[in-house]
Design a protein around this motif. Structure first.
Motif, mmCIF file in Angstrom:
data_model
loop_
_atom_site.group_PDB
_atom_site.id
_atom_site.type_symbol
_atom_site.label_atom_id
_atom_site.label_comp_id
_atom_site.label_asym_id
_atom_site.label_seq_id
_atom_site.Cartn_x
_atom_site.Cartn_y
_atom_site.Cartn_z
ATOM 1 N N HIS A 161 4.636 3.454 3.151
ATOM 2 C CA HIS A 161 4.163 2.548 3.839
ATOM 3 C C HIS A 161 4.697 2.698 5.459
ATOM 4 N N ASP B 182 5.601 -6.824 2.057
ATOM 5 C CA ASP B 182 6.596 -6.819 0.731
ATOM 6 C C ASP B 182 7.939 -7.764 1.128
ATOM 7 N N HIS C 174 4.007 -11.148 -6.946
ATOM 8 C CA HIS C 174 4.089 -9.946 -5.943
ATOM 9 C C HIS C 174 2.604 -9.709 -5.815
ATOM 10 N N ARG C 175 2.373 -9.150 -4.331
ATOM 11 C CA ARG C 175 0.880 -8.879 -3.871
ATOM 12 C C ARG C 175 -0.025 -9.967 -4.143
ATOM 13 N N HIS D 41 -0.298 -10.441 0.829
ATOM 14 C CA HIS D 41 -1.071 -9.088 0.759
ATOM 15 C C HIS D 41 -2.645 -9.284 0.914
ATOM 16 N N HIS E 98 -0.296 -1.549 5.699
ATOM 17 C CA HIS E 98 0.397 -1.727 4.231
ATOM 18 C C HIS E 98 -0.631 -2.152 2.974
ATOM 19 N N ASP F 243 -1.810 -0.286 -0.365
ATOM 20 C CA ASP F 243 -1.816 -0.902 -1.531
ATOM 21 C C ASP F 243 -3.017 -0.973 -2.485
HETATM 22 ZN ZN LIG Z 1 3.033 -3.940 -1.122
#
Ligand SMILES: [Zn+2]
Length: 182
Positions: free
Chosen positions: A6, A33, A48-49, A53, A85, A89
């Motif tokens: 990243h 993150d 997460h994500r 994101h 980022h 991803d």
């Molecule tokens: Zn990430």
């Protein structure tokens, strides 16, 4: 995706805009993150994500800092890092959310990557090369880059710029070595 990749991609994205923003772009490149941890510490439940994101959020942040208000490109650099980022991803199987209102995941190039796989390094390398190529082919965009006097903030690669300005190294050498810290 691993943080080191990243950071490479964030630095490469930053270099395309302006070498001075690379340090903040690198910081921003891991932000989606670590912002999850920050939100968790603040008591929010974050998967997460998800919220950190969302592709549209980072695009909006770039537009905001580029067009509305910014302080020495710090906001813009950070937003570009965050955007890089999310783009990185999007190469992975899980993908990223495109907008906060849709459940659809955004993927680039089929979203084939698995986090931790060698493919990550390949993707990071290709992006870094593409960005370096872009920088190489468009040196004009760096003519207006702020200098130490106008920016008041010293990035670690500044010496190359200074030596370039004082004629110690030529343009090609400067361009080549500028990205060496990666
Ligand atoms: Zn990430």
């Amino acid at each position: 995706m691993k943080w080191q990749n990243h950071m490479i991609i964030g630095a490469a994205f930053g270099a395309v805009i302006n070498p001075l923003i690379i340090p903040v772009a690198v910081l921003g490149s891991t932000a989606p993150d670590w912002l999850e941890y920050v939100l968790k510490i603040c008591g929010y439940r974050v998967k997460h994500r998800t919220v950190t994101h969302v592709l549209l959020y980072w695009l909006a942040a770039i537009a905001f800092f580029a067009l509305v208000i910014d302080y020495r490109h710090i906001g813009l650099g950070f937003a570009i890092g965050g955007f890089s980022h999310v783009i990185a991803d999007s190469f992975t199987i899980a993908g990223v959310p495109f907008s906060p209102t849709s459940d659809a995941r955004f993927h680039l190039f089929g979203g084939k990557l698995r986090t931790g796989n060698a493919g990550e390094y390949v993707v990071a390398g290709i992006i870094a090369l593409m960005c370096a190529g872009w920088v190489h082919l468009s040196p004009a965009s760096f003519k207006n880059a702020p200098t130490l006097e106008t920016s008041g903030f010293i990035p670690f690669f500044y010496d190359w710029k200074k030596e370039y300005d004082s004629g110690i190294v030529d343009g090609a050498e400067w361009r080549e070595n500028r990205l060496k810290f990666i």
